[in-house]
Design a protein around this motif. Structure first.
Motif, PDB file in Angstrom:
ATOM      1  N   PRO A 170      -9.450  18.130   4.152  1.00  0.00           N
ATOM      2  CA  PRO A 170      -8.797  18.433   2.873  1.00  0.00           C
ATOM      3  C   PRO A 170      -8.510  19.914   2.647  1.00  0.00           C
ATOM      4  N   GLY A 171      -9.229  20.804   3.314  1.00  0.00           N
ATOM      5  CA  GLY A 171      -9.017  22.228   3.090  1.00  0.00           C
ATOM      6  C   GLY A 171      -7.937  22.847   3.964  1.00  0.00           C
ATOM      7  N   SER A 172      -7.339  22.059   4.859  1.00  0.00           N
ATOM      8  CA  SER A 172      -6.368  22.620   5.787  1.00  0.00           C
ATOM      9  C   SER A 172      -5.032  22.908   5.113  1.00  0.00           C
ATOM     10  N   LYS A 173      -4.414  24.019   5.508  1.00  0.00           N
ATOM     11  CA  LYS A 173      -3.078  24.387   5.023  1.00  0.00           C
ATOM     12  C   LYS A 173      -2.006  24.085   6.066  1.00  0.00           C
ATOM     13  N   ASN A 174      -2.391  23.505   7.185  1.00  0.00           N
ATOM     14  CA  ASN A 174      -1.477  23.312   8.303  1.00  0.00           C
ATOM     15  C   ASN A 174      -0.236  22.515   7.917  1.00  0.00           C
ATOM     16  N   LEU A 175      -0.440  21.373   7.238  1.00  0.00           N
ATOM     17  CA  LEU A 175       0.678  20.522   6.859  1.00  0.00           C
ATOM     18  C   LEU A 175       1.592  21.228   5.863  1.00  0.00           C
ATOM     19  N   ALA A 176       0.999  21.878   4.877  1.00  0.00           N
ATOM     20  CA  ALA A 176       1.797  22.590   3.878  1.00  0.00           C
ATOM     21  C   ALA A 176       2.644  23.680   4.530  1.00  0.00           C
ATOM     22  N   VAL A 177       2.100  24.344   5.543  1.00  0.00           N
ATOM     23  CA  VAL A 177       2.849  25.377   6.255  1.00  0.00           C
ATOM     24  C   VAL A 177       4.086  24.781   6.909  1.00  0.00           C
ATOM     25  N   TYR A 178       3.927  23.650   7.596  1.00  0.00           N
ATOM     26  CA  TYR A 178       5.060  23.041   8.283  1.00  0.00           C
ATOM     27  C   TYR A 178       6.086  22.468   7.316  1.00  0.00           C
ATOM     28  N   VAL A 179       5.640  21.904   6.206  1.00  0.00           N
ATOM     29  CA  VAL A 179       6.584  21.431   5.192  1.00  0.00           C
ATOM     30  C   VAL A 179       7.399  22.609   4.659  1.00  0.00           C
ATOM     31  N   GLY A 180       6.732  23.744   4.462  1.00  0.00           N
ATOM     32  CA  GLY A 180       7.439  24.943   4.024  1.00  0.00           C
ATOM     33  C   GLY A 180       8.485  25.390   5.031  1.00  0.00           C
ATOM     34  N   TYR A 181       8.150  25.329   6.316  1.00  0.00           N
ATOM     35  CA  TYR A 181       9.118  25.676   7.351  1.00  0.00           C
ATOM     36  C   TYR A 181      10.350  24.778   7.256  1.00  0.00           C
ATOM     37  N   LEU A 182      10.107  23.462   7.139  1.00  0.00           N
ATOM     38  CA  LEU A 182      11.221  22.518   7.076  1.00  0.00           C
ATOM     39  C   LEU A 182      12.104  22.770   5.857  1.00  0.00           C
ATOM     40  N   ARG A 183      11.479  23.000   4.724  1.00  0.00           N
ATOM     41  CA  ARG A 183      12.269  23.229   3.510  1.00  0.00           C
ATOM     42  C   ARG A 183      13.145  24.463   3.646  1.00  0.00           C
ATOM     43  N   ARG A 184      12.609  25.521   4.218  1.00  0.00           N
ATOM     44  CA  ARG A 184      13.393  26.745   4.368  1.00  0.00           C
ATOM     45  C   ARG A 184      14.590  26.528   5.296  1.00  0.00           C
ATOM     46  N   LYS A 185      14.423  25.668   6.290  1.00  0.00           N
ATOM     47  CA  LYS A 185      15.505  25.424   7.232  1.00  0.00           C
ATOM     48  C   LYS A 185      16.511  24.390   6.717  1.00  0.00           C
ATOM     49  N   MET A 186      16.072  23.496   5.847  1.00  0.00           N
ATOM     50  CA  MET A 186      16.927  22.408   5.389  1.00  0.00           C
ATOM     51  C   MET A 186      17.637  22.696   4.078  1.00  0.00           C
ATOM     52  N   ASP A 187      16.942  23.318   3.137  1.00  0.00           N
ATOM     53  CA  ASP A 187      17.467  23.429   1.771  1.00  0.00           C
ATOM     54  C   ASP A 187      18.587  24.458   1.689  1.00  0.00           C
ATOM     55  N   GLU A 188      19.601  24.119   0.925  1.00  0.00           N
ATOM     56  CA  GLU A 188      20.731  25.010   0.683  1.00  0.00           C
ATOM     57  C   GLU A 188      21.128  24.919  -0.782  1.00  0.00           C
ATOM     58  N   PRO A 189      21.628  26.003  -1.366  1.00  0.00           N
ATOM     59  CA  PRO A 189      22.097  25.954  -2.755  1.00  0.00           C
ATOM     60  C   PRO A 189      23.186  24.891  -2.926  1.00  0.00           C
ATOM     61  N   GLY A 190      23.076  24.108  -3.985  1.00  0.00           N
ATOM     62  CA  GLY A 190      24.073  23.099  -4.265  1.00  0.00           C
ATOM     63  C   GLY A 190      23.836  21.768  -3.594  1.00  0.00           C
ATOM     64  N   ARG A 191      22.829  21.690  -2.720  1.00  0.00           N
ATOM     65  CA  ARG A 191      22.511  20.422  -2.070  1.00  0.00           C
ATOM     66  C   ARG A 191      21.163  19.921  -2.572  1.00  0.00           C
ATOM     67  N   PRO A 192      21.000  18.607  -2.656  1.00  0.00           N
ATOM     68  CA  PRO A 192      19.749  18.068  -3.204  1.00  0.00           C
ATOM     69  C   PRO A 192      18.565  18.371  -2.301  1.00  0.00           C
ATOM     70  N   LEU A 193      17.413  18.581  -2.925  1.00  0.00           N
ATOM     71  CA  LEU A 193      16.176  18.717  -2.163  1.00  0.00           C
ATOM     72  C   LEU A 193      15.805  17.349  -1.611  1.00  0.00           C
ATOM     73  N   LEU A 194      15.321  17.328  -0.374  1.00  0.00           N
ATOM     74  CA  LEU A 194      14.999  16.048   0.260  1.00  0.00           C
ATOM     75  C   LEU A 194      13.499  15.820   0.410  1.00  0.00           C
ATOM     76  N   ILE A 195      12.735  16.866   0.688  1.00  0.00           N
ATOM     77  CA  ILE A 195      11.288  16.700   0.873  1.00  0.00           C
ATOM     78  C   ILE A 195      10.584  17.042  -0.434  1.00  0.00           C
ATOM     79  N   HIS A 196       9.834  16.090  -0.967  1.00  0.00           N
ATOM     80  CA  HIS A 196       9.177  16.264  -2.260  1.00  0.00           C
ATOM     81  C   HIS A 196       7.663  16.166  -2.098  1.00  0.00           C
ATOM     82  N   THR A 197       6.955  16.989  -2.854  1.00  0.00           N
ATOM     83  CA  THR A 197       5.498  16.962  -2.875  1.00  0.00           C
ATOM     84  C   THR A 197       5.017  16.002  -3.952  1.00  0.00           C
TER      85      THR A 197
END
Length: 256
Positions: free
Chosen positions: A218-245
């Motif tokens: 439960p204390g690991s940040k590993n998954l959150a780090v990778y989700v952050g990587y994906l969001r930065r590469k996928m998300d663009e202004p004007g397009r819907p967010l796809l990965i939700h927490t």
């Protein structure tokens, strides 16, 4: 397998243990030789110590990733701070083990990495698949045709599609609209898992088990780090967010 570790005792002990486990091991003592061997032998997996004289493990990792080499990399590190682990992931490493480590943990993490070296899919479930009979070329939201390789994959029924996200599991390539996403091995596996389970909330334990083969806890940040990587590469202004927490549970990929 290529093992790079400057501590002679650790290198020899780990080489013996890996050999007994059935791996064919090439062991070296520094980053310069690690790069030379990686270029010469094309190993199935690399185990790199972070702190090595000359070229360290992070630099080896960066060089290989810059060359387009996607060989799985497991880092060995004595550094336990989150920032240090994130530095390894940013360099392109797929996983890490903190010293002192149990050799069984190294084996488990290597097995998890090697399970992801093939081109097979990781999970069945939700997410749309382009029907084999649909022969029209997919279009990006702006009306432009998507790349030809993706159109061919769509015609063959290989593409997983969610909104304007399209994934070709066999080629291990992904696009958001007409733009190809530059993903590491772990990022691609995570995105494919979420896309194949569109609309389904996957909890942390399930994702850790499917992607890494074990639960970091439960204390690991590993998954959150990778989700952050994906969001930065996928998300663009004007397009819907796809990965939700989903707080306290996990993550879900869906178009809102």
């Amino acid at each position: 397998m290529l093992l790079a570790e400057d501590d002679r005792a650790i290198r020899h002990a780990l080489e013996r243990a890996l050999t007994l486990e059935g791996y064919e091991v090439t062991a070296v003592a520094d980053g310069v030789e690690a790069l030379a061997q990686a270029h010469r032998g094309k190993p199935d997996v690399l185990v790199l110590d972070v702190m090595m004289p000359g070229i360290d493990g992070l630099q080896v990792c960066r060089v290989l990733r810059a060359e387009g080499d996607r060989t799985p990399i497991l880092m060995l590190t004595a550094r336990v701070e989150t920032a240090d682990r994130i530095a390894g992931l940013d360099a392109g490493a797929d996983d890490y083990v903190v010293k002192p480590f149990d050799v069984d943990e190294v084996f488990a993490r290597l097995r998890a990495l090697l399970r992801r070296t093939g081109t097979g899919t990781l999970a069945a479930g939700g997410g749309g698949t382009v029907p084999p009979g649909e022969r029209s070329q997919p279009l990006a939201p702006d009306g432009r045709p998507v790349p030809e390789v993706l159109a061919r994959a769509a015609q063959d029924g290989q593409v997983v599609t969610v909104a304007d996200l399209r994934i070709d599991p066999l080629a291990r390539r992904a696009w958001r609209g007409a733009r190809e996403l530059e993903l590491t091995r772990t990022e691609f596996d995570l995105l494919e898992l979420l896309a194949r389970n569109t609309g389904i909330v996957l909890d942390h334990s399930t994702i850790y088990d499917r992607i890494w083969g074990y639960d970091f806890g439960p204390g690991s940040k590993n998954l959150a780090v990778y989700v952050g990587y994906l969001r930065r590469k996928m998300d663009e202004p004007g397009r819907p967010l796809l990965i939700h927490t989903v707080r306290g549970v996990g993550y879900v990929l869906r178009e809102d």
